[in-house]
Design an enzyme around this catalytic site. Structure first.
Site, PDB file in Angstrom:
ATOM      1  CG  HIS A 113      -1.957  -1.085   1.164  1.00 15.99           C
ATOM      2  ND1 HIS A 113      -2.368  -1.790   2.276  1.00 15.99           N
ATOM      3  CD2 HIS A 113      -2.666  -1.588   0.110  1.00 15.99           C
ATOM      4  CE1 HIS A 113      -3.291  -2.672   1.919  1.00 15.99           C
ATOM      5  NE2 HIS A 113      -3.479  -2.575   0.609  1.00 15.99           N
ATOM      6  CD  GLU A 116      -0.742   0.216   4.671  1.00 18.43           C
ATOM      7  OE1 GLU A 116      -0.085  -0.853   4.698  1.00 18.43           O
ATOM      8  OE2 GLU A 116      -1.983   0.249   4.636  1.00 18.43           O
ATOM      9  CD  GLU A 341      -1.127  -3.919   9.140  1.00 23.77           C
ATOM     10  OE1 GLU A 341      -0.819  -2.710   9.074  1.00 23.77           O
ATOM     11  OE2 GLU A 341      -1.806  -4.501   8.272  1.00 23.77           O
TER      12      GLU A 341
END
Length: 475
Positions: A113, A116, A341
């Site tokens: 992404h 990100e 993450e």
């Protein structure tokens, strides 16, 4: 590396080829993109540049590592983005560019992404760190590079990053640059193999390599982004064993399955290798203090982190993701991948990047080391010839892996006692019992006898028996 004119840059690059390749990032070719604006560079700290790298700067950083550690590195591309930017990979190995029989292949992918951004920068920092420490003689890093082929792709979505980075000010929009230049969310764009394997679980069918011999279908699928197609071919062409996909927006190590079996929004959906995936996720989270902190508050007030345990979560228990890259790796190849993450903020201020590096440095190294767990070895015939695509099955785990072209295989497992079976079309299967410690991987080789060899052997035994009986009975 600042540009100081053609001659000076040629000296800095060290070779005409490297210089021409680097300059290609700044030139607009026929139909090519404007790569992105250059910025004033910050000084390096211990050989690491703690700053955001736009596309030309990313190329420069990778070239710098390549030139600094030329004996153990190379740069290659797996394809181009929709706007024409290269999907660059830095490889670190004692024999770059070559699959060494018996040596496992590892990959990190960042910036899927585009907004990100922390993962993109951490992978650049990791490449610089590995090179620096290798040259210093750091035994851990030297052994890792000598015994592992490491592939680092800082950005799978360079177009999205440029869009996100072009926003003014430090506060970036939560969604700008997330998708590729076509507006496609790359982590929802892979073939949905979860749905196929869930049907196969009920009705019977293969549990691995679900895209075998279907490369043409991938190329002809107009719904797949060019970035997605490039990575699919990469996954199918190299015998990767372990991988991590770096994201942002929370702090957790996420493992398969990502998509729920029932179709609900949240539901723990374990894969056959749930035990090893939990262990792999903990190998990352346990070295990251903020991620593994049980008292850490949610990133946002209304976030539901109830599925998080020790900084890890089953993906589907958190929220269901159809068409994700993580599960695609597991179900289309031998590669086990988790999704990490890294940060509550997707595009945090540049001055925080060093802190993110310190939080993740040991985790990034620890996770690569997990590739040397379980069982490894070779599958050969009785003449010592490698058997490619042999199936390695573990009793009690309904997910098989296959051998690579040199007959080499790797099977990640948690400690325990296992029954491992090797089989291949035209050969008699062999089963062996093996006790697996935490590490290193136990070597278990297989020599398979072909059916034709067995028939010849039985024929010779029959002839010997007949000869003996004839002599005994005076026929």
């Amino acid at each position: 590396m600042a540009r100081r004119g053609g001659c000076a840059l040629l000296v800095l690059c060290g070779s005409l080829a490297a210089c021409a390749w680097l300059l290609g990032a700044e030139a607009r070719g026929p139909g090519g993109p404007v790569a992105g604006a250059r910025r004033r560079r910050r000084p390096q700290e211990d050989g690491i540049s703690f700053e955001y790298h736009r596309y030309p700067e990313l190329r420069e950083a990778l070239v710098s590592v390549w030139l600094q550690c030329a004996a153990v590195s190379r740069i290659y591309t797996v394809g181009r983005s929709f706007e024409g930017r290269e999907l660059l990979v830095l490889e670190l190995s004692d024999n770059p560019g070559v699959h060494e029989p018996g040596e496992p292949e590892f990959k990190y992918i960042g910036n899927m992404h585009g907004n990100e951004a922390v993962g993109r920068e951490l992978l650049i920092f990791l490449a610089q760190y590995l090179c620096n420490e290798y040259q210093k003689g750091n035994e851990t890093i030297v052994q890792l590079i000598h015994n592992t082929r490491i592939h680092i792709m800082p950005s799978l979505n360079p177009d999205g990053f440029e869009k996100a980075a072009s926003q003014l000010g430090e506060l970036k929009d939560w969604f700008v640059g997330r998708s590729n230049a076509q507006g496609i969310d790359l982590n929802r764009n892979f073939p949905d193999l979860d749905r196929i394997v869930y049907i196969n679980e009920k009705e019977g069918g293969p549990n691995n390599h679900l895209l075998k011999n279907l490369k043409k279908i991938v190329d002809q699928n107009t719904k797949l982004a060019p970035e997605t197609k490039a990575v699919i071919h990469w996954i199918m062409d190299i015998p990767f064993v372990l991988s991590a996909n770096l994201h942002g927006g929370d702090l957790v190590a996420n493992y398969p399955y990502d998509e729920t079996r029932s179709g609900s929004a949240h539901e723990y959906s374990s894969c056959p290798d749930d035990d090893i995936f939990q262990s792999l996720a903990r190998a990352y989270s346990s070295f990251n203090p903020p991620m593994s902190d049980p008292d850490r508050p949610p990133c946002r007030k209304n976030d539901d982190d109830s599925s998080f345990v020790e900084g890890t979560t089953n993906g589907a228990a958190w929220y269901s993701v159809p068409g994700g890259m993580q599960d695609f790796n597991y179900l289309s190849s031998n590669c086990f991948e988790i999704t990490v993450e890294l940060s509550c903020e997707k595009f945090p201020p540049e001055e925080t990047l060093k802190n993110y590096w310190e939080d993740n440095k040991n985790s990034l190294i620890s996770y690569i080391q997990q590739i040397h767990r379980g069982v490894k070895g070779f599958v050969r015939d009785l003449q010592g010839n490698p058997i490619a695509n042999a199936t390695l099955s573990v009793e009690g785990i309904d997910h098989d892996v296959t051998s690579a072209k040199d007959g080499d295989y790797w099977r990640l497992l948690v400690p325990g006692n296992y029954k491992l079976t090797a089989s291949a079309p035209g050969y008699l299967a062999i089963a062996k019992k093996v006790a697996v410690p935490y590490s290193p991987a136990v070597r278990v080789d297989f020599e398979l006898e072909s059916f034709s060899e067995r028939k010849e052997e039985e024929k010779e035994e029959l002839m010997e028996w007949w000869k003996m009986m004839s002599e005994t009975l005076n026929f």
